[in-house]
Design an enzyme around this catalytic site. Structure first.
Site, PDB file in Angstrom:
ATOM      1  N   ASN A   1     -35.632  -7.939  23.112  1.00 25.17           N
ATOM      2  CA  ASN A   1     -35.799  -8.954  22.070  1.00 25.17           C
ATOM      3  C   ASN A   1     -37.263  -9.400  22.049  1.00 25.17           C
ATOM      4  O   ASN A   1     -37.720 -10.080  22.961  1.00 25.17           O
ATOM      5  CB  ASN A   1     -34.859 -10.126  22.384  1.00 25.17           C
ATOM      6  CG  ASN A   1     -34.986 -11.270  21.393  1.00 25.17           C
ATOM      7  OD1 ASN A   1     -35.918 -11.325  20.593  1.00 25.17           O
ATOM      8  ND2 ASN A   1     -34.051 -12.199  21.453  1.00 25.17           N
TER       9      ASN A   1
ATOM     10  N   CYS B   1     -37.441 -16.506  16.658  1.00 26.44           N
ATOM     11  CA  CYS B   1     -37.057 -15.135  16.293  1.00 26.44           C
ATOM     12  C   CYS B   1     -36.884 -14.958  14.778  1.00 26.44           C
ATOM     13  O   CYS B   1     -36.824 -13.832  14.306  1.00 26.44           O
ATOM     14  CB  CYS B   1     -35.792 -14.727  17.026  1.00 26.44           C
ATOM     15  SG  CYS B   1     -35.954 -14.872  18.808  1.00 26.44           S
TER      16      CYS B   1
ATOM     17  N   HIS C   1     -32.277  -8.852  13.526  1.00 31.90           N
ATOM     18  CA  HIS C   1     -33.074  -9.213  14.696  1.00 31.90           C
ATOM     19  C   HIS C   1     -32.484  -8.529  15.930  1.00 31.90           C
ATOM     20  O   HIS C   1     -31.271  -8.584  16.167  1.00 31.90           O
ATOM     21  CB  HIS C   1     -33.073 -10.738  14.842  1.00 31.90           C
ATOM     22  CG  HIS C   1     -33.654 -11.202  16.137  1.00 31.90           C
ATOM     23  ND1 HIS C   1     -34.850 -10.719  16.620  1.00 31.90           N
ATOM     24  CD2 HIS C   1     -33.187 -12.083  17.061  1.00 31.90           C
ATOM     25  CE1 HIS C   1     -35.100 -11.301  17.779  1.00 31.90           C
ATOM     26  NE2 HIS C   1     -34.111 -12.123  18.067  1.00 31.90           N
TER      27      HIS C   1
HETATM   28  N1  COA Z   1     -27.221  -9.573  35.575  1.00 28.43           N
HETATM   29  C1  COA Z   1     -26.039  -9.718  36.191  1.00 28.43           C
HETATM   30  N2  COA Z   1     -25.247 -10.771  36.001  1.00 28.43           N
HETATM   31  C2  COA Z   1     -25.650 -11.701  35.119  1.00 28.43           C
HETATM   32  C3  COA Z   1     -26.873 -11.615  34.432  1.00 28.43           C
HETATM   33  C4  COA Z   1     -27.677 -10.496  34.705  1.00 28.43           C
HETATM   34  N3  COA Z   1     -28.851 -10.311  34.101  1.00 28.43           N
HETATM   35  N4  COA Z   1     -27.004 -12.686  33.632  1.00 28.43           N
HETATM   36  C5  COA Z   1     -25.915 -13.438  33.800  1.00 28.43           C
HETATM   37  N5  COA Z   1     -25.091 -12.843  34.707  1.00 28.43           N
HETATM   38  C6  COA Z   1     -23.801 -13.306  35.192  1.00 28.43           C
HETATM   39  C7  COA Z   1     -23.613 -14.785  35.056  1.00 28.43           C
HETATM   40  O1  COA Z   1     -24.214 -15.461  36.137  1.00 28.43           O
HETATM   41  C8  COA Z   1     -22.105 -14.896  35.067  1.00 28.43           C
HETATM   42  O2  COA Z   1     -21.678 -14.807  36.400  1.00 28.43           O
HETATM   43  P1  COA Z   1     -20.451 -15.727  36.909  1.00 28.43           P
HETATM   44  O3  COA Z   1     -19.285 -15.298  36.061  1.00 28.43           O
HETATM   45  O4  COA Z   1     -20.352 -15.336  38.330  1.00 28.43           O
HETATM   46  O5  COA Z   1     -20.889 -17.115  36.654  1.00 28.43           O
HETATM   47  C9  COA Z   1     -21.665 -13.634  34.354  1.00 28.43           C
HETATM   48  O6  COA Z   1     -22.779 -12.732  34.398  1.00 28.43           O
HETATM   49  C10 COA Z   1     -21.263 -13.843  32.914  1.00 28.43           C
HETATM   50  O7  COA Z   1     -22.238 -14.655  32.317  1.00 28.43           O
HETATM   51  P2  COA Z   1     -22.161 -15.012  30.810  1.00 28.43           P
HETATM   52  O8  COA Z   1     -23.334 -15.908  30.463  1.00 28.43           O
HETATM   53  O9  COA Z   1     -20.791 -15.483  30.461  1.00 28.43           O
HETATM   54  O10 COA Z   1     -22.383 -13.571  30.158  1.00 28.43           O
HETATM   55  P3  COA Z   1     -22.323 -13.150  28.656  1.00 28.43           P
HETATM   56  O11 COA Z   1     -21.318 -12.096  28.478  1.00 28.43           O
HETATM   57  O12 COA Z   1     -22.270 -14.347  27.734  1.00 28.43           O
HETATM   58  O13 COA Z   1     -23.730 -12.470  28.454  1.00 28.43           O
HETATM   59  C11 COA Z   1     -25.837 -12.936  27.441  1.00 28.43           C
HETATM   60  C12 COA Z   1     -24.900 -13.235  28.616  1.00 28.43           C
HETATM   61  C13 COA Z   1     -27.092 -13.758  27.629  1.00 28.43           C
HETATM   62  C14 COA Z   1     -26.185 -11.451  27.461  1.00 28.43           C
HETATM   63  C15 COA Z   1     -25.113 -13.274  26.104  1.00 28.43           C
HETATM   64  O14 COA Z   1     -24.582 -14.576  26.161  1.00 28.43           O
HETATM   65  C16 COA Z   1     -26.047 -13.194  24.935  1.00 28.43           C
HETATM   66  O15 COA Z   1     -26.555 -12.136  24.610  1.00 28.43           O
HETATM   67  N6  COA Z   1     -26.263 -14.315  24.231  1.00 28.43           N
HETATM   68  C17 COA Z   1     -27.194 -14.327  23.118  1.00 28.43           C
HETATM   69  C18 COA Z   1     -28.586 -14.482  23.676  1.00 28.43           C
HETATM   70  C19 COA Z   1     -29.641 -14.162  22.704  1.00 28.43           C
HETATM   71  O16 COA Z   1     -29.540 -13.222  21.949  1.00 28.43           O
HETATM   72  N7  COA Z   1     -30.715 -14.953  22.725  1.00 28.43           N
HETATM   73  C20 COA Z   1     -31.831 -14.783  21.884  1.00 28.43           C
HETATM   74  C21 COA Z   1     -31.548 -15.259  20.515  1.00 28.43           C
HETATM   75  S1  COA Z   1     -32.895 -15.097  19.490  1.00 28.43           S
END
Ligand code: COA
Length: 323
Positions: A278, A111, A248
């Site tokens: 993204n 990215c 980004h």
């Molecule tokens: N829909 C519904 N539930 C979802 C889900 C989805 N698409 N994806 C994950 N969950 C669930 C998980 O399974 C978890 O459930 P549990 O509590 O029963 O285990 C719950 O939601 C929370 O998951 P968590 O990973 O703690 O959520 P989060 O608040 O950290 O959000 C992201 C997840 C991926 C959105 C967040 O971590 C993020 O944006 N990270 C950066 C990723 C990124 O930008 N990557 C590219 C970089 S270039």
């Protein structure tokens, strides 16, 4: 010699998949995706390829720059999702647009790829080796994604953006701050093709992208403000003198957190992630080209472009808009 942007362009696949469409594939909802990421739709390639989108974005950028393809001296494509392992996407684009005098190669910095491309292009132009460069970010991430993994498949989209850079006596790119930390490579990764040589186990599975979302989130909100501040400090100006911070487009909450840490109003952080998701290396040049198209950029505006991603990699570039 300084380097300025003289043309921008972008291309997105025709099909826009909204969150409700994804909810037919995995256990997710529009509400969850919007609340946690800010993303509402993303474009997914069907007929389009990384090369075709890069070509369309390039043609638009060259046209807006008033430049002929045969005058391009350096052609860089930032991508992690080329159509061919070899040759590079850059060579494919070179052939399609007729940039037959250019030196063409790809950069893999996920990215942050477009910023890495600008970094390399600026160094070549400043040194006088080339007088211009076509820098492209192009991705078909949808082919690297596990479409049964709800924690990643809702985040990414396909597309391409391009910018034409040229040597100038005016101000253009003012300062950059860029870095990598390979020790954290496993936080966000996609394995290459399994080795099928006679010594290796047969029928190994093809792997898709995996990510530790929370680690990436923490890395982004910590590192992006630092590199933005570093680039701005190097230029001897204050954050208040920057008109827009183009970050980004990974997650609305990351952008809001960075704005807060920098003590800058959210209005200075344009976003298109609700429409594009993204798009990795394509994210910054698509946003820049859309803002250019909408007439939001005026000569003399100071802009910061900043990205982060797999590697881990990150970067920020402060420039004065000179178009
Ligand atoms: N829909 C519904 N539930 C979802 C889900 C989805 N698409 N994806 C994950 N969950 C669930 C998980 O399974 C978890 O459930 P549990 O509590 O029963 O285990 C719950 O939601 C929370 O998951 P968590 O990973 O703690 O959520 P989060 O608040 O950290 O959000 C992201 C997840 C991926 C959105 C967040 O971590 C993020 O944006 N990270 C950066 C990723 C990124 O930008 N990557 C590219 C970089 S270039």
């Amino acid at each position: 010699m300084n380097t300025k942007i003289i043309g921008t362009g972008y291309d997105l696949p025709a099909f826009a998949a909204d969150n409700n469409y994804l909810a037919t594939l995995v256990d997710t909802s529009d509400e969850w995706i919007v609340e946690r990421t800010g993303i509402r739709t993303r474009h997914l390639a069907k007929e389009e390829t990384t090369t075709s989108m890069a070509v369309n974005a390039s043609r638009q950028a060259l046209e807006r720059a008033g430049m002929q393809a045969e005058d391009v001296e350096l052609l860089i494509v930032a991508t992690i999702s080329g159509d061919t392992e070899t040759p590079s996407t850059a060579c494919r684009v070179q052939a399609e647009i007729g940039a037959n005098r250019a030196v063409a190669f790809d950069i893999n910095a996920a990215c942050s790829g477009f910023l890495y491309g600008m970094h390399v292009a600026e160094a070549f132009i400043r040194s006088g080796i080339y007088r211009n460069a076509l820098v492209i970010g192009a991705e078909t991430l949808s082919k690297l994604i596990d479409w049964t993994d709800r924690s990643t498949c809702v985040l990414f989209g396909d597309g391409a953006g391009a910018a034409v850079l040229a040597a100038t006596e005016e101000t253009g790119i003012i300062s950059q701050s860029i870095g990598s930390n390979g020790e954290k490579w496993e936080v966000l990764e996609c394995q290459g093709r399994p080795n099928g040589n006679p010594l290796c186990e047969k029928g190994q599975e093809l792997k898709y992208m995996t990510m530790n979302g929370q680690e990436v989130f923490k890395f982004a909100v910590k590192t992006v403000p630092l590199c933005v501040e570093d680039a701005v400090e190097k230029a001897g100006i204050g954050l208040d003198e920057v008109k827009y911070f183009l970050l980004h487009q990974a997650n609305k909450r990351i952008i809001q957190s960075v704005a807060k840490r920098l003590g800058q109003p959210e209005e200075k952080f344009p976003m298109n992630l609700d429409q594009c998701g993204n798009t990795s290396a394509a994210s910054l040049p698509i946003l820049l080209a859309q803002m250019d198209e909408q007439g939001l950029l005026q000569k003399g505006d100071r802009l910061v472009l900043s990205g982060f991603g797999a590697g881990l990699t990150w970067g920020a570039c402060l420039l004065e808009w000179q178009k």
